[in-house]
Design a protein around this motif. Structure first.
Motif, short mmCIF file in Angstrom:
data_model
loop_
_atom_site.label_atom_id
_atom_site.label_comp_id
_atom_site.label_asym_id
_atom_site.label_seq_id
_atom_site.Cartn_x
_atom_site.Cartn_y
_atom_site.Cartn_z
N ALA A 153 0.82 -1.21 0.00
CA ALA A 153 0.00 0.00 0.00
C ALA A 153 0.85 1.26 0.00
O ALA A 153 0.34 2.35 0.27
CB ALA A 153 -0.93 0.00 1.21
N GLN A 154 2.12 1.11 -0.28
CA GLN A 154 3.05 2.24 -0.30
C GLN A 154 3.00 3.01 1.02
O GLN A 154 2.82 4.22 1.04
CB GLN A 154 2.75 3.17 -1.49
N ILE A 155 3.14 2.29 2.13
CA ILE A 155 3.21 2.95 3.43
C ILE A 155 4.53 3.72 3.49
O ILE A 155 5.44 3.46 2.70
CB ILE A 155 3.09 1.93 4.58
N PRO A 156 4.68 4.68 4.39
CA PRO A 156 5.92 5.46 4.45
C PRO A 156 7.15 4.56 4.63
O PRO A 156 7.09 3.54 5.32
CB PRO A 156 5.71 6.36 5.67
N LEU B 13 -2.50 -15.56 0.25
CA LEU B 13 -3.65 -14.86 0.82
C LEU B 13 -3.26 -13.45 1.27
O LEU B 13 -3.98 -12.48 0.99
CB LEU B 13 -4.24 -15.63 2.00
N LEU B 14 -2.13 -13.33 1.95
CA LEU B 14 -1.71 -12.02 2.45
C LEU B 14 -1.38 -11.06 1.32
O LEU B 14 -1.64 -9.86 1.42
CB LEU B 14 -0.51 -12.17 3.38
N LEU B 15 -0.82 -11.56 0.25
CA LEU B 15 -0.50 -10.69 -0.89
C LEU B 15 -1.77 -10.23 -1.60
O LEU B 15 -1.79 -9.15 -2.19
CB LEU B 15 0.42 -11.42 -1.87
N ARG B 16 -2.84 -11.03 -1.56
CA ARG B 16 -4.10 -10.69 -2.25
C ARG B 16 -5.06 -9.87 -1.42
O ARG B 16 -5.87 -9.12 -1.96
CB ARG B 16 -4.82 -11.97 -2.67
N HIS B 17 -5.02 -10.03 -0.10
CA HIS B 17 -6.05 -9.43 0.75
C HIS B 17 -5.91 -7.91 0.78
O HIS B 17 -4.82 -7.39 0.99
CB HIS B 17 -5.96 -10.00 2.17
N PRO B 18 -7.00 -7.18 0.60
CA PRO B 18 -6.92 -5.72 0.54
C PRO B 18 -6.61 -5.06 1.88
O PRO B 18 -6.21 -3.90 1.91
CB PRO B 18 -8.29 -5.30 0.03
N ALA B 19 -6.76 -5.74 2.99
CA ALA B 19 -6.49 -5.13 4.29
C ALA B 19 -5.01 -5.14 4.65
O ALA B 19 -4.59 -4.44 5.57
CB ALA B 19 -7.27 -5.84 5.39
N VAL B 20 -4.21 -5.92 3.93
CA VAL B 20 -2.78 -6.03 4.22
C VAL B 20 -2.05 -4.92 3.49
O VAL B 20 -2.05 -4.86 2.26
CB VAL B 20 -2.25 -7.42 3.82
N ASN B 21 -1.41 -4.03 4.27
CA ASN B 21 -0.67 -2.92 3.68
C ASN B 21 0.76 -3.30 3.31
O ASN B 21 1.29 -2.83 2.31
CB ASN B 21 -0.64 -1.73 4.63
N GLY C 20 9.81 -18.67 9.09
CA GLY C 20 8.71 -19.48 9.59
C GLY C 20 7.55 -18.62 10.03
O GLY C 20 6.56 -19.12 10.55
N ALA C 21 7.68 -17.30 9.82
CA ALA C 21 6.63 -16.36 10.21
C ALA C 21 6.72 -15.14 9.32
O ALA C 21 7.72 -14.90 8.65
CB ALA C 21 6.79 -15.96 11.68
N VAL C 22 5.65 -14.37 9.33
CA VAL C 22 5.62 -13.13 8.56
C VAL C 22 4.97 -12.06 9.43
O VAL C 22 4.01 -12.33 10.15
CB VAL C 22 4.88 -13.33 7.21
N CYS C 23 5.54 -10.89 9.39
CA CYS C 23 5.01 -9.75 10.12
C CYS C 23 4.25 -8.89 9.11
O CYS C 23 4.80 -8.53 8.07
CB CYS C 23 6.16 -8.97 10.75
N ILE C 24 2.99 -8.61 9.39
CA ILE C 24 2.17 -7.86 8.44
C ILE C 24 1.65 -6.59 9.11
O ILE C 24 1.52 -6.53 10.32
CB ILE C 24 0.99 -8.70 7.90
N GLU C 25 1.38 -5.61 8.28
CA GLU C 25 0.68 -4.42 8.76
C GLU C 25 -0.69 -4.43 8.12
O GLU C 25 -0.82 -4.47 6.90
CB GLU C 25 1.41 -3.14 8.40
N VAL C 26 -1.71 -4.42 8.97
CA VAL C 26 -3.08 -4.35 8.49
C VAL C 26 -3.62 -2.96 8.78
O VAL C 26 -3.18 -2.29 9.70
CB VAL C 26 -3.98 -5.43 9.15
#
Length: 170
Positions: A58-61, A133-141, A154-160
């Motif tokens: 989402a082009q976050i800063p 799923l995370l790459l497609r979902h619109p809530a994942v920035n 073994g894990a991924v940190c996401i910003e929603v």
């Protein structure tokens, strides 16, 4: 039988079992081959993982994205999906993304495992499905893989947050 009789007196003399002597390098070759196979598997997986290791959707800063990749953002939620079947994990994670309590931007840790125990040795099905799923979902920035000392994720940190489209999903 009286209480004063000993067990050893009842069964008589016991001779220990004699095990045949083993060769000096017994089992060593198999361990070497196993180590080589695991290392080759790690190298194959590392190339796939590093390609999708960190993505700013989402082009976050840039400063916030670098903090996410470095693991400096506080975690609002940790989701462990070990032991889930792929379809159960996708449904569970999708529901959590769709129905999050607040629509503010927050950081989540999604633990999917490395896939070492999966029956498919060429790829980890749960890990790949969750990343898709995370790459497609619109809530994942944005998302960034969490690496261990071997360089595997073994894990991924996401910003929603609000989402890439500027509105809430669904």
């Amino acid at each position: 039988m009286t209480g004063k009789e000993r067990f050893a007196d009842l069964i008589g003399t016991v001779t220990p079992l004699q095990t045949p002597p083993r060769a000096e390098g017994f089992g060593r070759r198999m361990k070497i081959l196993q180590r080589r196979r695991i290392e080759a598997q790690r190298i194959r997986h590392a190339a796939d993982i590093r390609e999708t290791l960190s993505v700013n959707l989402a082009q976050i800063p840039d400063a916030r994205f670098r903090a996410l990749c470095a693991g400096r953002l506080p975690l609002a939620r940790e989701i462990d999906l070990h032991g889930f079947f792929v379809d159960e994990a996708l449904r569970y994670l999708g529901d959590m993304l769709d129905e999050r309590q607040n629509r503010r931007e927050e950081c989540w840790l999604v633990v999917h495992g490395k896939g070492r125990n999966s029956p498919h040795y060429d790829r980890a099905p749960l890990k790949q499905a969750i990343l898709d799923l995370l790459l497609r979902h619109p809530a994942v920035n944005a998302l960034a893989g969490v690496l261990d000392q071997d360089g595997l994720s073994g894990a991924v940190c996401i910003e929603v947050g609000i989402g890439r489209t500027g509105r809430n999903p669904r």
